[in-house]
Design an enzyme around this catalytic site. Structure first.
Site, PDB file in Angstrom:
ATOM      1  N   ARG A   1       1.132  -1.293  -0.509  1.00  0.00           N
ATOM      2  CA  ARG A   1      -0.152   0.029   0.113  1.00  0.00           C
ATOM      3  C   ARG A   1       0.686   1.479  -0.030  1.00  0.00           C
ATOM      4  O   ARG A   1       1.966   1.040   0.915  1.00  0.00           O
ATOM      5  CB  ARG A   1      -0.626   0.242   1.036  1.00  0.00           C
ATOM      6  N   SER A   2       0.412   2.628  -1.118  1.00  0.00           N
ATOM      7  CA  SER A   2       1.634   3.561  -0.575  1.00  0.00           C
ATOM      8  C   SER A   2       1.605   4.207   0.219  1.00  0.00           C
ATOM      9  O   SER A   2       2.610   4.502   0.691  1.00  0.00           O
ATOM     10  CB  SER A   2       1.071   4.965  -2.017  1.00  0.00           C
TER      11      SER A   2
ATOM     12  N   LEU B   1       3.896 -12.757   4.211  1.00  0.00           N
ATOM     13  CA  LEU B   1       3.559 -11.636   4.268  1.00  0.00           C
ATOM     14  C   LEU B   1       5.883 -11.258   4.284  1.00  0.00           C
ATOM     15  O   LEU B   1       6.217 -11.658   5.251  1.00  0.00           O
ATOM     16  CB  LEU B   1       2.824 -10.241   4.816  1.00  0.00           C
ATOM     17  N   GLU B   2       6.519 -10.573   3.315  1.00  0.00           N
ATOM     18  CA  GLU B   2       7.491 -10.912   3.618  1.00  0.00           C
ATOM     19  C   GLU B   2       8.081  -9.142   4.155  1.00  0.00           C
ATOM     20  O   GLU B   2       8.155  -8.225   3.174  1.00  0.00           O
ATOM     21  CB  GLU B   2       8.590 -11.293   2.684  1.00  0.00           C
TER      22      GLU B   2
END
Length: 195
Positions: free
Chosen positions: A105-106, A132-133
């Site tokens: 996400r930005s 998630l990494e």
């Protein structure tokens, strides 16, 4: 072709694409993606006095990984330079004619938090929570709260359904994962495995 919000909602309604629990459709379904939330479980890599970890030696990989479960109301502090494995709260089931890509996400990227190192691709047939990494590329710690929107999934339609989708028939290493999973590279053929 990347699926739009209309396409995503239609596929979810049909039931061949599943993202559960999807508790706030209006918030989570974006124009061409779905925001997924951070789970409570993390795998942290211990700093150790070893020359290296051999990826094909299960005992070495497992020896340097510890699990942390964040309780309600608490947060996970991601320190500068750290790399940890997290997981999505949602389970995702990708049909044979779609692939998904994990994107950051930005708003988190602007805090120097990245959500994947290299494994941003989800094959057709995958079923499970997404590992998630997580890394902090910045200079100050960042507090991550379970259930915050952490990443987004972008779905792309294949030109034809996969004939050999990811899954049990292929002995896929991460199928049905329910939390973050450390590397299972030892299952690859070049290390004596079957994949």
């Amino acid at each position: 072709m990347i699926l739009s919000d209309q396409d995503i909602l239609a596929r979810l309604a049909d039931g061949d694409l599943a993202i559960e629990p999807l508790e706030d459709v209006d918030l989570q379904v974006q124009p061409a993606s779905v925001d997924v939330r951070l789970g409570r479980r993390f795998l942290e890599f211990e700093r150790a006095n070893v020359p290296c970890i051999h990826p094909n030696r299960e005992d070495e990989v497992d020896e340097y990984v510890t699990e942390t479960v964040v309780e309600d109301g608490d947060e996970f502090i991601l320190h500068p330079g750290d790399f940890v494995l997290g997981t999505t709260k949602e389970r995702v089931e990708v049909p044979r004619d779609l692939v998904a890509q994990v994107e950051g996400r930005s708003s988190l990227g602007r805090l120097a938090v990245v959500v994947h190192a290299t494994a941003g691709f989800i094959d057709p047939g995958f079923n499970g929570r997404v590992t998630l990494e997580l890394s902090n590329l910045g200079k100050v710690p960042v507090a991550l709260t379970p259930e915050m929107r952490i990443s987004q999934l972008v779905f792309t339609e294949l030109t034809s359904p996969a004939d050999r989708p990811y899954g049990d028939e292929r002995g896929s290493k991460y199928q049905d994962q329910d939390g973050p999973q450390a590397s299972r590279i030892r299952g690859d053929r070049e290390f004596g495995g079957t994949q």
